[in-house]
Design an enzyme around this catalytic site. Sequence first.
Site, PDB file in Angstrom:
ATOM      1  N   GLU A   1      -1.299 -16.651  -5.937  1.00 11.47           N
ATOM      2  CA  GLU A   1      -1.338 -15.696  -6.926  1.00 11.47           C
ATOM      3  C   GLU A   1      -0.399 -16.052  -7.989  1.00 11.47           C
ATOM      4  O   GLU A   1       0.807 -16.330  -7.861  1.00 11.47           O
ATOM      5  CB  GLU A   1      -1.177 -14.389  -6.218  1.00 11.47           C
ATOM      6  CG  GLU A   1      -2.088 -13.988  -5.374  1.00 11.47           C
ATOM      7  CD  GLU A   1      -2.234 -12.759  -4.789  1.00 11.47           C
ATOM      8  OE1 GLU A   1      -1.108 -11.778  -5.113  1.00 11.47           O
ATOM      9  OE2 GLU A   1      -2.990 -12.222  -3.891  1.00 11.47           O
TER      10      GLU A   1
ATOM     11  N   HIS B   1      -5.109  -8.616  -7.345  1.00  7.76           N
ATOM     12  CA  HIS B   1      -3.991  -7.790  -6.368  1.00  7.76           C
ATOM     13  C   HIS B   1      -3.510  -6.402  -7.024  1.00  7.76           C
ATOM     14  O   HIS B   1      -2.460  -5.985  -6.839  1.00  7.76           O
ATOM     15  CB  HIS B   1      -2.908  -8.714  -6.104  1.00  7.76           C
ATOM     16  CG  HIS B   1      -2.189  -8.406  -4.844  1.00  7.76           C
ATOM     17  ND1 HIS B   1      -1.745  -9.392  -3.953  1.00  7.76           N
ATOM     18  CD2 HIS B   1      -2.307  -7.321  -3.936  1.00  7.76           C
ATOM     19  CE1 HIS B   1      -1.252  -8.935  -2.944  1.00  7.76           C
ATOM     20  NE2 HIS B   1      -1.490  -7.686  -2.926  1.00  7.76           N
TER      21      HIS B   1
HETATM   22  N1  LIG Z   1      -4.481  -5.375  -1.690  1.00 10.69           N
HETATM   23  C1  LIG Z   1      -3.332  -4.797  -1.583  1.00 10.69           C
HETATM   24  O1  LIG Z   1      -2.722  -4.283  -2.817  1.00 10.69           O
HETATM   25  C2  LIG Z   1      -2.849  -4.500  -0.354  1.00 10.69           C
HETATM   26  C3  LIG Z   1      -2.966  -4.960   0.691  1.00 10.69           C
HETATM   27  N2  LIG Z   1      -2.584  -5.013   2.077  1.00 10.69           N
HETATM   28  C4  LIG Z   1      -2.631  -5.792   3.101  1.00 10.69           C
HETATM   29  O2  LIG Z   1      -3.414  -5.172   4.183  1.00 10.69           O
HETATM   30  C5  LIG Z   1      -2.951  -5.249   5.533  1.00 10.69           C
HETATM   31  C6  LIG Z   1      -3.217  -4.153   6.359  1.00 10.69           C
HETATM   32  O3  LIG Z   1      -2.827  -2.840   5.882  1.00 10.69           O
HETATM   33  P1  LIG Z   1      -2.666  -1.718   6.682  1.00 10.69           P
HETATM   34  O4  LIG Z   1      -3.741  -1.157   7.216  1.00 10.69           O
HETATM   35  O5  LIG Z   1      -1.706  -0.858   6.255  1.00 10.69           O
HETATM   36  O6  LIG Z   1      -1.990  -2.409   8.089  1.00 10.69           O
HETATM   37  P2  LIG Z   1      -1.861  -1.821   9.524  1.00 10.69           P
HETATM   38  O7  LIG Z   1      -0.570  -2.516  10.311  1.00 10.69           O
HETATM   39  O8  LIG Z   1      -1.740  -0.228   9.577  1.00 10.69           O
HETATM   40  O9  LIG Z   1      -3.331  -2.192  10.243  1.00 10.69           O
HETATM   41  C7  LIG Z   1      -3.642  -3.365  10.481  1.00 10.69           C
HETATM   42  C8  LIG Z   1      -4.503  -3.447  11.616  1.00 10.69           C
HETATM   43  O10 LIG Z   1      -4.798  -4.974  11.819  1.00 10.69           O
HETATM   44  C9  LIG Z   1      -4.912  -5.240  13.166  1.00 10.69           C
HETATM   45  N3  LIG Z   1      -4.929  -6.483  13.579  1.00 10.69           N
HETATM   46  C10 LIG Z   1      -3.855  -7.162  13.482  1.00 10.69           C
HETATM   47  N4  LIG Z   1      -4.465  -8.599  13.913  1.00 10.69           N
HETATM   48  C11 LIG Z   1      -5.875  -8.484  13.968  1.00 10.69           C
HETATM   49  C12 LIG Z   1      -6.650  -9.434  14.483  1.00 10.69           C
HETATM   50  N5  LIG Z   1      -6.392 -10.918  14.523  1.00 10.69           N
HETATM   51  N6  LIG Z   1      -7.910  -9.181  14.572  1.00 10.69           N
HETATM   52  C13 LIG Z   1      -8.093  -7.722  14.318  1.00 10.69           C
HETATM   53  N7  LIG Z   1      -7.542  -6.844  13.897  1.00 10.69           N
HETATM   54  C14 LIG Z   1      -6.216  -7.288  13.988  1.00 10.69           C
HETATM   55  C15 LIG Z   1      -3.902  -4.377  13.789  1.00 10.69           C
HETATM   56  O11 LIG Z   1      -3.928  -4.186  15.129  1.00 10.69           O
HETATM   57  C16 LIG Z   1      -3.830  -2.957  12.890  1.00 10.69           C
HETATM   58  O12 LIG Z   1      -4.517  -2.073  13.442  1.00 10.69           O
HETATM   59  C17 LIG Z   1      -1.457  -5.400   5.044  1.00 10.69           C
HETATM   60  O13 LIG Z   1      -0.799  -6.146   5.992  1.00 10.69           O
HETATM   61  C18 LIG Z   1      -1.303  -6.279   3.830  1.00 10.69           C
HETATM   62  O14 LIG Z   1      -1.494  -7.611   3.881  1.00 10.69           O
HETATM   63  C19 LIG Z   1      -1.769  -3.692   2.040  1.00 10.69           C
HETATM   64  C20 LIG Z   1      -1.534  -2.574   0.986  1.00 10.69           C
HETATM   65  C21 LIG Z   1      -1.850  -3.162  -0.464  1.00 10.69           C
HETATM   66  O1  LIG Z   2       1.010  -4.676  -5.457  1.00  9.11           O
HETATM   67  C1  LIG Z   2       1.727  -4.788  -4.670  1.00  9.11           C
HETATM   68  O2  LIG Z   2       3.115  -4.428  -4.742  1.00  9.11           O
HETATM   69  C2  LIG Z   2       1.446  -5.362  -3.180  1.00  9.11           C
HETATM   70  C3  LIG Z   2       0.725  -4.624  -2.569  1.00  9.11           C
HETATM   71  C4  LIG Z   2       0.391  -5.107  -1.291  1.00  9.11           C
HETATM   72  O3  LIG Z   2      -0.291  -6.253  -0.995  1.00  9.11           O
HETATM   73  C5  LIG Z   2       1.042  -4.504   0.003  1.00  9.11           C
HETATM   74  O4  LIG Z   2       1.478  -3.318  -0.233  1.00  9.11           O
HETATM   75  O5  LIG Z   2       1.017  -5.285   1.112  1.00  9.11           O
END
Ligand SMILES: NC(=O)C1=CN([C@@H]2O[C@H](COP(=O)(O)OP(=O)(O)OC[C@H]3O[C@@H](n4cnc5c(N)ncnc54)[C@H](O)[C@@H]3O)[C@@H](O)[C@H]2O)C=CC1
Ligand SMILES: O=C(O)CCC(=O)C(=O)O
Length: 469
Positions: free
Chosen positions: A317, A347
């Site tokens: 990115e 993102h």
């Molecule tokens: N696009 C964006 O701006 C954002 C992206 N994210 C991404 O989203 C991801 C998920 O966020 P949350 O839901 O808060 O995380 P979380 O930790 O609450 O949930 C992740 C889930 O994935 C499951 N998991 C882990 N490995 C797995 C696998 N191999 N197969 C199936 N399930 C699996 C876990 O058991 C858990 O229930 C973050 O790690 C981050 O990378 C998060 C926030 C913002």
């Molecule tokens: O916009 C950001 O700060 C990143 C969001 C994200 O991917 C995360 O919270 O993991």
Amino acid sequence: MPSAARDIPNSDNLSRTVSNSFNLSLSTSPVATFNSSSSSLGGHKGTSAKQLKPFITSDIKVLLLENVNKTGQDILARQGYQVEALKSSLSEDELVQKIRDVHVIGIRSKTKLTSKVLHAAKNLIVIGCFCIGTNQVDLKAAAQNGICVFNSPFSNSRSVAELVIAEIIALARQLGDRSNELHNGVWNKVSAGCWEVRGKTLGIIGYGHIGNQLSVLAEAMGMRVVFYDVVNLMSMGTAQQVNSLNALLAGADFVTVHVPELPETQNMIGKEQLEKMRQGSYLINASRGSVVDIPALIEASKSGKIAGAALDVYPNEPGGNGNYFNNEINSWAEDLRALKNIILTPHIGGSTEEAQSAIGVEVAEALVRYVNEGATLGAVNMPEVNLRSLTLDEPNHVRVVYIHKNVPGVLRKVNEILGDHNVDKQMTDSRGEVAYLMADISNVNTSEIKDLYQSLEDLGSRIRTRVLY
Ligand SMILES: NC(=O)C1=CN([C@@H]2O[C@H](COP(=O)(O)OP(=O)(O)OC[C@H]3O[C@@H](n4cnc5c(N)ncnc54)[C@H](O)[C@@H]3O)[C@@H](O)[C@H]2O)C=CC1
Ligand SMILES: O=C(O)CCC(=O)C(=O)O
């Protein structure tokens, strides 16, 4: 500068008025740390003991990258710390130069804190990830260098879930294409290949904070929800957990991925998985760019297997706004941009005023608690250790933080050193190879503090010693 900072004398004339600067709450006075270099808060082993002095808050250097929200900047500035905030990320080479003097760094998802960067970070005691993901930090190297890492585990979950809901409808109605066409002056009123989402099945991979929120919102729109997760979880509403990724892929009209970046989730959705999806289904990825094999997605889109996709995250990115997204950054970028019914966002899943403001407060407060009081509650790479804050009726107290290798016999040696004083309270815990001890000891003469600090520093197990008072 807060008054407490002025109250804290240097090591040559420590006075008991220092006790009056004990931290009573985050918004009041800070607590000093006994340092191993004139500008550090317990630097890497090898720094000179001759330079020992307690810090004053204005000594603390904070570097915030990637436009960390003002709520967070203000909390750190109110402590009297020196706060430098940059809008973009920095490259590894730039970081290696810049991080040498810094005690606290705040980043979002783009700044890579590699083991090389952390090795150069001689004064760094704590990292704040102002986001959910912590894959951009070498968490193990950080712990081994006594650097604590905090994040914000769910302050932007709702924002991501709402974006995905918007994308589900936008893909089903080909909104991106119709809007682009009309922006180019082309009137193209079509219903072929456009659908209601009511009655369709949403497949959620990774049913954590974001997956849960999404599940509730999707059901409220009349969708059926199935999910796949490596852990057995309680369903929200009438959602159903399926027992394999293949079952999810075969049974969903919309597939959305919400797993963390892990070795197991690398290219989790590739050619083979795309082939298992329903003909004319949709894929959404707002997790991490490494999770979906984008060249395979391009092929699936060209063949018509996939009717549309929304991507918010990419393998490489750009470091800041205004940079181009082209083949120089990812060899397939221009192919992807040319496809129909593909929504590309930079993102922005967590980029709402509400989420950024809440994250700013949450992470900045964790950083202040760690710098001032040594508390690791919520840390992602250290054991969680906390003692109640020292109060004004506990004069002549010292708080010792000792981060050490998790090997046998350390506690006995530490307690031999602390045992010369009255240990009022103590907590210790370990996580993997690293252990964290916090002790409040009383009746410590100021003349004894340097010796106490040095005795702990001299133990072979030492990763980092801090003496807060
Ligand atoms: N696009 C964006 O701006 C954002 C992206 N994210 C991404 O989203 C991801 C998920 O966020 P949350 O839901 O808060 O995380 P979380 O930790 O609450 O949930 C992740 C889930 O994935 C499951 N998991 C882990 N490995 C797995 C696998 N191999 N197969 C199936 N399930 C699996 C876990 O058991 C858990 O229930 C973050 O790690 C981050 O990378 C998060 C926030 C913002
Ligand atoms: O916009 C950001 O700060 C990143 C969001 C994200 O991917 C995360 O919270 O993991």
